[in-house]
Design a protein around this motif. Structure first.
Motif, PDB file in Angstrom:
ATOM      1  N   UNK A 113       0.845  -1.200   0.000  1.00  0.00           N
ATOM      2  CA  UNK A 113       0.000   0.000   0.000  1.00  0.00           C
ATOM      3  C   UNK A 113       0.881   1.251   0.000  1.00  0.00           C
ATOM      4  N   UNK A 114       1.886   1.274   0.892  1.00  0.00           N
ATOM      5  CA  UNK A 114       2.784   2.429   0.952  1.00  0.00           C
ATOM      6  C   UNK A 114       3.634   2.522  -0.310  1.00  0.00           C
ATOM      7  N   UNK A 115       4.041   1.341  -0.853  1.00  0.00           N
ATOM      8  CA  UNK A 115       4.854   1.364  -2.071  1.00  0.00           C
ATOM      9  C   UNK A 115       4.080   2.033  -3.204  1.00  0.00           C
ATOM     10  N   UNK A 116       2.781   1.815  -3.232  1.00  0.00           N
ATOM     11  CA  UNK A 116       1.953   2.415  -4.278  1.00  0.00           C
ATOM     12  C   UNK A 116       1.828   3.925  -4.137  1.00  0.00           C
ATOM     13  N   UNK A 117       2.121   4.404  -2.925  1.00  0.00           N
ATOM     14  CA  UNK A 117       1.957   5.845  -2.699  1.00  0.00           C
ATOM     15  C   UNK A 117       3.282   6.589  -2.599  1.00  0.00           C
ATOM     16  N   UNK A 118       4.410   5.878  -2.776  1.00  0.00           N
ATOM     17  CA  UNK A 118       5.692   6.577  -2.677  1.00  0.00           C
ATOM     18  C   UNK A 118       6.065   7.145  -4.036  1.00  0.00           C
ATOM     19  N   UNK A 119       6.023   8.453  -4.165  1.00  0.00           N
ATOM     20  CA  UNK A 119       6.249   9.088  -5.465  1.00  0.00           C
ATOM     21  C   UNK A 119       6.730  10.522  -5.256  1.00  0.00           C
ATOM     22  N   UNK A 120       7.445  11.078  -6.250  1.00  0.00           N
ATOM     23  CA  UNK A 120       7.893  12.476  -6.129  1.00  0.00           C
ATOM     24  C   UNK A 120       6.721  13.460  -6.110  1.00  0.00           C
ATOM     25  N   UNK A 121       5.604  13.044  -6.725  1.00  0.00           N
ATOM     26  CA  UNK A 121       4.408  13.901  -6.773  1.00  0.00           C
ATOM     27  C   UNK A 121       3.198  13.057  -6.428  1.00  0.00           C
ATOM     28  N   UNK A 122       2.397  13.515  -5.480  1.00  0.00           N
ATOM     29  CA  UNK A 122       1.107  12.870  -5.237  1.00  0.00           C
ATOM     30  C   UNK A 122       0.034  13.850  -5.671  1.00  0.00           C
TER      31      UNK A 122
ATOM     32  N   UNK B 299      -6.336  14.701  -4.554  1.00  0.00           N
ATOM     33  CA  UNK B 299      -7.601  13.977  -4.659  1.00  0.00           C
ATOM     34  C   UNK B 299      -8.547  14.656  -3.683  1.00  0.00           C
ATOM     35  N   UNK B 300      -9.810  14.324  -3.781  1.00  0.00           N
ATOM     36  CA  UNK B 300     -10.821  14.919  -2.909  1.00  0.00           C
ATOM     37  C   UNK B 300     -10.326  14.971  -1.451  1.00  0.00           C
ATOM     38  N   UNK B 301     -10.159  16.154  -0.901  1.00  0.00           N
ATOM     39  CA  UNK B 301      -9.762  16.278   0.504  1.00  0.00           C
ATOM     40  C   UNK B 301      -8.257  16.266   0.750  1.00  0.00           C
ATOM     41  N   UNK B 302      -7.474  15.913  -0.264  1.00  0.00           N
ATOM     42  CA  UNK B 302      -6.013  15.883  -0.075  1.00  0.00           C
ATOM     43  C   UNK B 302      -5.344  16.788  -1.104  1.00  0.00           C
ATOM     44  N   UNK B 303      -4.488  17.676  -0.622  1.00  0.00           N
ATOM     45  CA  UNK B 303      -3.806  18.626  -1.503  1.00  0.00           C
ATOM     46  C   UNK B 303      -2.702  17.900  -2.297  1.00  0.00           C
TER      47      UNK B 303
ATOM     48  N   UNK C 163      -3.055   5.142  -8.633  1.00  0.00           N
ATOM     49  CA  UNK C 163      -4.481   4.861  -8.414  1.00  0.00           C
ATOM     50  C   UNK C 163      -4.977   5.720  -7.252  1.00  0.00           C
ATOM     51  N   UNK C 164      -6.180   6.225  -7.398  1.00  0.00           N
ATOM     52  CA  UNK C 164      -6.682   7.143  -6.377  1.00  0.00           C
ATOM     53  C   UNK C 164      -7.223   6.364  -5.176  1.00  0.00           C
ATOM     54  N   UNK C 165      -6.833   6.778  -3.970  1.00  0.00           N
ATOM     55  CA  UNK C 165      -7.372   6.083  -2.795  1.00  0.00           C
ATOM     56  C   UNK C 165      -8.871   6.369  -2.640  1.00  0.00           C
TER      57      UNK C 165
ATOM     58  N   UNK D 138     -14.341  15.606   9.705  1.00  0.00           N
ATOM     59  CA  UNK D 138     -14.722  15.828   8.298  1.00  0.00           C
ATOM     60  C   UNK D 138     -13.563  15.663   7.320  1.00  0.00           C
ATOM     61  N   UNK D 139     -12.371  15.416   7.849  1.00  0.00           N
ATOM     62  CA  UNK D 139     -11.192  15.249   6.978  1.00  0.00           C
ATOM     63  C   UNK D 139     -11.225  13.921   6.236  1.00  0.00           C
ATOM     64  N   UNK D 140     -10.318  13.752   5.250  1.00  0.00           N
ATOM     65  CA  UNK D 140     -10.311  12.527   4.474  1.00  0.00           C
ATOM     66  C   UNK D 140      -9.823  11.321   5.294  1.00  0.00           C
ATOM     67  N   UNK D 141     -10.459  10.194   5.107  1.00  0.00           N
ATOM     68  CA  UNK D 141     -10.047   8.985   5.822  1.00  0.00           C
ATOM     69  C   UNK D 141     -10.549   7.748   5.093  1.00  0.00           C
ATOM     70  N   UNK D 142      -9.869   6.627   5.339  1.00  0.00           N
ATOM     71  CA  UNK D 142     -10.351   5.380   4.743  1.00  0.00           C
ATOM     72  C   UNK D 142     -11.289   4.663   5.722  1.00  0.00           C
TER      73      UNK D 142
END
Ligand code: FES
Ligand code: ZN
Length: 273
Positions: A145-154, A157-161, A236-238, A247-251
């Motif tokens: 999961x973390x490997x999929x999100x490790x990137x120079x740019x994220x 997405x809705x709620x996340x800058x 892929x978007x979470x 009210x913040x973003x969460x899974x």
């Protein structure tokens, strides 16, 4: 260093001159060097300092950051965790099963994202050593999961800058040398809660590998970006919902920050620390 950072911003299309940029500044060499570099490159960047309530370490880092910002007439905002949210990182870490660094990390991510409301891009000072060690940690545990999100740019997405890391090509020793050459006074002390920080331990291991095979950190990290990341669902978007409490973003139903805060605030009353 300035050219390296300019190239990274360009290659990964991190941001343009018209974007409103917010930089997370800690008083350490990386974030202050990056603030200096971005300013020298002609970007206008505001700073956000998170006061985490870690004793003298926090007050000293804040002073250094304020001094830097004042000397260059840069805009800087402060979020004070104990004053604004009612708890400090040491308090929060006391009653959790998570390590202090994990509580600290998730709090920083939450607060920076919240502070970036009204900005286009959140910039952080993660360098080559940080990212290579984090990658190694995620590979050792196969945290896909973390490997999929490790990137120079994220991307946003809705709620996340949108988040970017312009220092990923620059080693820690280089930011330290840059800071000294530019006369930047930074916090040299390590965080007193650092014991048990796995990323730090992995950095030491990576330095040993680097000594034997110069360039291995760079190859490991950029090889992953170029050939590995796509296998872990990069881009892929979470699926995010809204936290029932803030009210913040969460899974989940309630976000990790609210859970940590609720426990930290409740603990002293129950006396079960
Ligand atoms: Fe982990 Fe400070 S809390 S280094
Ligand atoms: Zn929440």
């Amino acid at each position: 260093m300035q050219r390296q950072v300019a190239r990274t911003i360009h290659d990964y299309e991190m941001f343009g001159g018209e974007d409103r940029l917010l930089l997370g500044v800690s008083g350490g060499k990386d974030s202050l060097a990056l603030w200096d570099i971005l300013t020298e490159l002609g970007y206008s960047v505001d700073g956000i300092y998170l006061h985490l309530g870690i004793g003298e370490y926090s007050s000293e880092s804040l002073q250094l950051t304020e001094r830097f910002a004042a000397s260059r007439r840069l805009e800087m905002r402060i979020i004070d965790l104990p004053v604004d949210y009612g708890f400090s990182i040491p308090q929060a870490a006391a009653g959790q099963s998570r390590s202090a660094c994990s509580v600290c990390g998730l709090s920083k991510r939450y607060l920076l994202n919240e502070a970036a409301d009204g900005y286009d891009v959140l910039v952080t000072g993660h360098n080559l050593d940080d990212e290579a060690a984090t990658l190694l940690g995620n590979v050792l545990t196969w945290n896909t999961e973390y490997l999929g999100r490790q990137a120079p740019v994220l991307p946003a997405v809705e709620g996340l800058v949108r988040k970017v890391k312009p220092l990923i090509r620059v080693a820690e020793r280089e930011t330290a040398a840059y800071a000294v050459l530019r006369g930047i006074e930074y916090e040299v002390e390590e965080c007193p809660m650092v014991a048990g920080n796995t990323v730090n331990r992995l950095k030491e291991r990576m330095n040993l590998l680097e000594e034997q095979s110069p360039g291995v950190k760079q190859q490991f990290l950029f090889g992953f970006f170029e050939r590995g990341a796509e296998h872990f669902g990069a881009g892929t978007k979470p699926e995010l919902g809204s936290c029932l409490s803030c009210g913040g973003p969460t899974t989940g139903a309630v976000c990790a920050f609210c859970r940590v805060r609720d426990r930290a605030i409740r603990l002293p009353e129950k006396g079960d620390a």
